[in-house]
Design an enzyme around this catalytic site. Structure first.
Site, PDB file in Angstrom:
ATOM      1  N   PHE A  22     -12.814  -2.110   0.874  1.00 13.98           N
ATOM      2  CA  PHE A  22     -11.808  -1.781   1.888  1.00 13.98           C
ATOM      3  C   PHE A  22     -12.332  -0.802   2.952  1.00 13.98           C
ATOM      4  O   PHE A  22     -12.191  -1.047   4.159  1.00 13.98           O
ATOM      5  CB  PHE A  22     -10.577  -1.197   1.170  1.00 13.98           C
ATOM      6  N   GLY A  33      -2.460   3.248  -3.925  1.00 16.77           N
ATOM      7  CA  GLY A  33      -3.089   4.284  -3.103  1.00 16.77           C
ATOM      8  C   GLY A  33      -4.571   3.968  -2.989  1.00 16.77           C
ATOM      9  O   GLY A  33      -4.994   2.820  -3.215  1.00 16.77           O
ATOM     10  N   SER A  67       0.872  -1.187   0.000  1.00 18.39           N
ATOM     11  CA  SER A  67       0.000   0.000   0.000  1.00 18.39           C
ATOM     12  C   SER A  67       0.903   1.229   0.000  1.00 18.39           C
ATOM     13  O   SER A  67       2.085   1.129   0.362  1.00 18.39           O
ATOM     14  CB  SER A  67      -0.851   0.005   1.272  1.00 18.39           C
ATOM     15  N   TYR A  77      -2.185  -0.216  10.822  1.00 18.83           N
ATOM     16  CA  TYR A  77      -2.330  -0.570   9.401  1.00 18.83           C
ATOM     17  C   TYR A  77      -1.043  -0.215   8.661  1.00 18.83           C
ATOM     18  O   TYR A  77      -0.508  -1.034   7.898  1.00 18.83           O
ATOM     19  CB  TYR A  77      -3.547   0.118   8.776  1.00 18.83           C
TER      20      TYR A  77
HETATM   21  P1  NDP Z   1     -11.643  -5.838   0.013  1.00 19.23           P
HETATM   22  O1  NDP Z   1     -12.194  -5.657   1.384  1.00 19.23           O
HETATM   23  O2  NDP Z   1     -12.545  -5.582  -1.142  1.00 19.23           O
HETATM   24  O3  NDP Z   1     -11.032  -7.304  -0.136  1.00 19.23           O
HETATM   25  C1  NDP Z   1     -10.264  -7.886   0.890  1.00 19.23           C
HETATM   26  C2  NDP Z   1     -10.134  -9.368   0.639  1.00 19.23           C
HETATM   27  O4  NDP Z   1      -9.296  -9.924   1.657  1.00 19.23           O
HETATM   28  C3  NDP Z   1     -11.464 -10.094   0.698  1.00 19.23           C
HETATM   29  O5  NDP Z   1     -11.539 -11.014  -0.355  1.00 19.23           O
HETATM   30  C4  NDP Z   1     -11.435 -10.818   2.035  1.00 19.23           C
HETATM   31  O6  NDP Z   1     -12.124 -12.058   1.934  1.00 19.23           O
HETATM   32  C5  NDP Z   1      -9.932 -11.083   2.193  1.00 19.23           C
HETATM   33  N1  NDP Z   1      -9.581 -11.263   3.597  1.00 19.23           N
HETATM   34  C6  NDP Z   1      -9.605 -10.329   4.587  1.00 19.23           C
HETATM   35  N2  NDP Z   1      -9.277 -10.896   5.753  1.00 19.23           N
HETATM   36  C7  NDP Z   1      -9.036 -12.211   5.496  1.00 19.23           C
HETATM   37  C8  NDP Z   1      -8.679 -13.318   6.312  1.00 19.23           C
HETATM   38  N3  NDP Z   1      -8.469 -13.192   7.625  1.00 19.23           N
HETATM   39  N4  NDP Z   1      -8.520 -14.522   5.717  1.00 19.23           N
HETATM   40  C9  NDP Z   1      -8.730 -14.665   4.406  1.00 19.23           C
HETATM   41  N5  NDP Z   1      -9.061 -13.667   3.573  1.00 19.23           N
HETATM   42  C10 NDP Z   1      -9.234 -12.449   4.135  1.00 19.23           C
HETATM   43  O7  NDP Z   1     -10.369  -4.880  -0.053  1.00 19.23           O
HETATM   44  P2  NDP Z   1      -9.255  -4.645  -1.198  1.00 19.23           P
HETATM   45  O8  NDP Z   1      -9.496  -5.487  -2.386  1.00 19.23           O
HETATM   46  O9  NDP Z   1      -9.129  -3.198  -1.368  1.00 19.23           O
HETATM   47  O10 NDP Z   1      -7.962  -5.138  -0.401  1.00 19.23           O
HETATM   48  C11 NDP Z   1      -7.073  -6.110  -0.892  1.00 19.23           C
HETATM   49  C12 NDP Z   1      -5.678  -5.777  -0.405  1.00 19.23           C
HETATM   50  O11 NDP Z   1      -5.277  -4.527  -0.930  1.00 19.23           O
HETATM   51  C13 NDP Z   1      -5.542  -5.645   1.111  1.00 19.23           C
HETATM   52  O12 NDP Z   1      -4.324  -6.227   1.510  1.00 19.23           O
HETATM   53  C14 NDP Z   1      -5.502  -4.134   1.336  1.00 19.23           C
HETATM   54  O13 NDP Z   1      -4.815  -3.785   2.507  1.00 19.23           O
HETATM   55  C15 NDP Z   1      -4.759  -3.702   0.095  1.00 19.23           C
HETATM   56  N6  NDP Z   1      -4.898  -2.321  -0.319  1.00 19.23           N
HETATM   57  C16 NDP Z   1      -6.128  -1.764  -0.522  1.00 19.23           C
HETATM   58  C17 NDP Z   1      -6.238  -0.439  -0.940  1.00 19.23           C
HETATM   59  C18 NDP Z   1      -7.537   0.236  -1.113  1.00 19.23           C
HETATM   60  O14 NDP Z   1      -7.588   1.482  -1.019  1.00 19.23           O
HETATM   61  N7  NDP Z   1      -8.628  -0.484  -1.402  1.00 19.23           N
HETATM   62  C19 NDP Z   1      -5.037   0.349  -1.255  1.00 19.23           C
HETATM   63  C20 NDP Z   1      -3.805  -0.335  -0.991  1.00 19.23           C
HETATM   64  C21 NDP Z   1      -3.745  -1.618  -0.572  1.00 19.23           C
HETATM   65  P3  NDP Z   1     -13.104 -12.654   3.043  1.00 19.23           P
HETATM   66  O15 NDP Z   1     -13.740 -11.509   3.758  1.00 19.23           O
HETATM   67  O16 NDP Z   1     -14.061 -13.489   2.242  1.00 19.23           O
HETATM   68  O17 NDP Z   1     -12.215 -13.470   3.892  1.00 19.23           O
HETATM   69  C1  8X3 Z   2      -5.149   1.525   1.573  1.00 25.26           C
HETATM   70  C2  8X3 Z   2      -4.878   2.930   1.165  1.00 25.26           C
HETATM   71  O1  8X3 Z   2      -4.417   5.260   2.095  1.00 25.26           O
HETATM   72  O2  8X3 Z   2      -6.162   3.969   3.159  1.00 25.26           O
HETATM   73  O3  8X3 Z   2      -3.990   0.819   1.802  1.00 25.26           O
HETATM   74  O4  8X3 Z   2      -3.873   3.401   3.507  1.00 25.26           O
HETATM   75  S1  8X3 Z   2      -4.829   3.937   2.545  1.00 25.26           S
END
Ligand code: NDP
Ligand code: 8X3
Length: 251
Positions: free
Chosen positions: A190, A184, A140, A153
């Site tokens: 999320f 970002g 991230s 986080y």
């Molecule tokens: P979502 O919430 O849409 O997706 C998150 C995914 O992670 C879901 O499929 C969820 O599946 C899975 N997950 C969460 N906890 C667990 C667990 N304990 N075991 C197994 N699976 C898990 O968010 P994003 O797609 O945005 O996030 C994906 C990644 O990207 C994360 O690592 C996040 O930190 C990162 N990220 C996101 C950003 C954003 O702004 N959206 C920016 C930068 C990074 P389920 O609930 O079915 O288990």
């Molecule tokens: C998710 C983006 O800016 O909320 O990783 O940390 S931010």
């Protein structure tokens, strides 16, 4: 022969978009997450639309026995994994250090850091056996900068950054590529997760500008994983046009 990608957290957001992108390009997909219904639905949609195979695996990445059990017992005809995308992760809360919940901290560290380590450890024997493979870790911008009320986080994502560097060094002798992608703000579930179902707070994050979309990240991962054998993108920070870094977004 079709290639195989294993994506953690494929029940929504980036993970789901990555599965859709690779399935459309003919890749077999191992999709994981905790929500079985969503994974099964995605599996049947993808295998009906494209002539590929999909294996849904339901487990919590925080549970090291469950991770070892699910990945260690992947059927023999699924063990030739070409790419692992460590994507499962979350933020919980946005509170100052003194106010933040210890349970939220535990869940973030256990999922984003330890979960990623457990999954990688479980998948590595398959990659090492073939002396090839590609690990793509989702970090991230929070892996690069610490922002107000981002404490645990940001720490968890800084750890993903460090672990990506560590894997790249230790896995050199096995010809395994390691790429860290650092997005970002992206419009997925999320923020709904971070703000514990508060739709208003979640929507505010994406108001007034065009944030990254899950498909943008899938596109970038597809590019990074289709480069010549000798080329590895190590580290990539990507934001939408309106965002300069963790502190400045033009709304
Ligand atoms: P979502 O919430 O849409 O997706 C998150 C995914 O992670 C879901 O499929 C969820 O599946 C899975 N997950 C969460 N906890 C667990 C667990 N304990 N075991 C197994 N699976 C898990 O968010 P994003 O797609 O945005 O996030 C994906 C990644 O990207 C994360 O690592 C996040 O930190 C990162 N990220 C996101 C950003 C954003 O702004 N959206 C920016 C930068 C990074 P389920 O609930 O079915 O288990
Ligand atoms: C998710 C983006 O800016 O909320 O990783 O940390 S931010």
């Amino acid at each position: 022969m079709s290639k195989t990608i294993l994506i953690t957290g494929a029940s929504s957001g980036f993970g789901k978009a990555i599965a859709e992108k690779f399935a459309a390009a003919g890749w077999n997909c191992i999709i994981t997450g905790r929500r079985a219904e969503r994974l099964n639905e995605l599996a049947s949609t993808l295998s009906n639309h494209y002539s590929i195979r999909v294996l849904p695996l339901v487990f919590d990445v925080q549970d090291r026995e469950a991770v070892a059990e699910a990945i260690g017992n992947i059927p023999a005809d699924w063990q030739q994994i070409d790419i692992l995308v460590n994507n499962a992760g979350l933020a919980l809360g946005r509170d100052s250090f003194d106010q933040a919940s210890l349970n939220d901290w535990d869940t973030m560290i256990n999922t984003n850091v330890k979960g990623l380590m457990y999954v990688t450890k479980a998948v590595l024997p398959y990659l090492i056996k073939r002396q090839k493979g590609h690990i793509i870790n989702i970090g991230s911008t929070a892996a690069k900068e610490v922002y107000k009320e981002g404490n645990a986080y940001c720490a968890s994502k800084h750890a993903v950054d460090a672990l990506s560097k560590a894997m790249r060094i230790d896995l050199l002798p096995h010809h395994i590529k390691v790429t860290a992608i650092h997005p970002g703000a992206a419009e997925t579930e999320f923020s709904m997760v971070r703000f514990k179902g508060d739709q208003q707070k979640a929507s505010q994050v994406y108001e007034g500008y065009k944030a990254l979309q899950a498909e943008d990240i899938a596109e970038i991962i597809f590019y990074a994983s289709n480069l010549p054998e000798h080329v590895c993108i190590n580290d990539l920070v990507v934001t939408c046009l309106a965002q300069a870094n963790s502190y400045y977004t033009h709304k």
